[in-house]
Enzyme design. Sequence first.
Site, PDB file in Angstrom:
ATOM      1  N   GLU A  86       7.244 -21.785   8.246  1.00  0.00           N
ATOM      2  CA  GLU A  86       7.702 -20.858   9.279  1.00  0.00           C
ATOM      3  C   GLU A  86       8.746 -21.477  10.196  1.00  0.00           C
ATOM      4  O   GLU A  86       9.378 -20.773  10.995  1.00  0.00           O
ATOM      5  CB  GLU A  86       6.534 -20.353  10.115  1.00  0.00           C
ATOM      6  CG  GLU A  86       5.898 -21.386  11.022  1.00  0.00           C
ATOM      7  CD  GLU A  86       4.834 -20.745  11.913  1.00  0.00           C
ATOM      8  OE1 GLU A  86       4.989 -20.831  13.143  1.00  0.00           O
ATOM      9  OE2 GLU A  86       3.872 -20.175  11.391  1.00  0.00           O
ATOM     10  N   GLU A 113       0.795  -1.218   0.000  1.00  0.00           N
ATOM     11  CA  GLU A 113       0.000   0.000   0.000  1.00  0.00           C
ATOM     12  C   GLU A 113       0.833   1.277   0.000  1.00  0.00           C
ATOM     13  O   GLU A 113       0.302   2.365  -0.225  1.00  0.00           O
ATOM     14  CB  GLU A 113      -0.953  -0.002   1.206  1.00  0.00           C
ATOM     15  CG  GLU A 113      -2.057  -1.055   1.063  1.00  0.00           C
ATOM     16  CD  GLU A 113      -2.947  -1.172   2.287  1.00  0.00           C
ATOM     17  OE1 GLU A 113      -2.567  -0.625   3.345  1.00  0.00           O
ATOM     18  OE2 GLU A 113      -4.006  -1.815   2.186  1.00  0.00           O
TER      19      GLU A 113
END
Length: 275
Positions: A115, A84
């Site tokens: 992860e 963004e």
Amino acid sequence: MSLGLEKLATESSSHYDNLEKMSVHELLININKEDKTVPDAVEKCIPQIEALVSQIVPRMKTGGRIFYIGAGTSGRLGIVDASECPPTFGVPHGMVVGIMAGGDKAIRKAVENAEDDIEQAWIDLAEYKINDKDTLIGIAASGRTPYVVGGLKTARQHGILTGCVVCNAGSAVAAEAEYPVEAVVGPEFVTGSTRMKAGTAQKLVLNMISTAVMIQLGRVRGNKMVDMQLTNLKLIERATRMVMQELKIPHEEAHALVLKHGSVRNAVDYYKQSL
């Protein structure tokens, strides 16, 4: 083998029980009650956030970048914040980068065991030629994620500024970050579901970091996004209103300036220089 999860605030039991017996109204009211505690937890972290931002800004003024790393919800939030920045502040793609365990395919679908790889984050970062002008921010609600721990540790060894956003105090991730932000929001409404309060806290902190940095870099004038990308009719109209307000000129003239110069900043500067 115990993972010690019972010691983590993010894993502690919800303040509520028998959720399946609650009405929809009760569920929504109680989720909202828990959500209201998040801004207070973030407020307590403002000194930590300030310390991190104050270190990032001078590095970015000399060409540095921000990298976010995380897994699951935390990784996705980093990608959202990074993605963004170009449309909001008009900065180049690649100035703020979000990377998550498992790669881009993990944005939509969980990648098994991604992860847990303590080496992979540095491998991912090396593809971007990360260097000592850059900043690495690890995002991990639990503060335990090996992908994030390993990335921060190796980055620090290479002289890269490190920060983190976690939701437990005294975590392994925070121990590897020079500038940790610890937003301890306590138990989730659904026990252990850190996409809820922890995710909200992380989103708030990331908003604060990136917005404060971009303002410090001159990407806002007054309170306006003068460098936002004009990618749709709504944004073109918003830019037109900004130019009208700043220059005190009619809509038609402002609209023409925006279309010709491609941003509020350029339109305003051109008009003022032409006077």
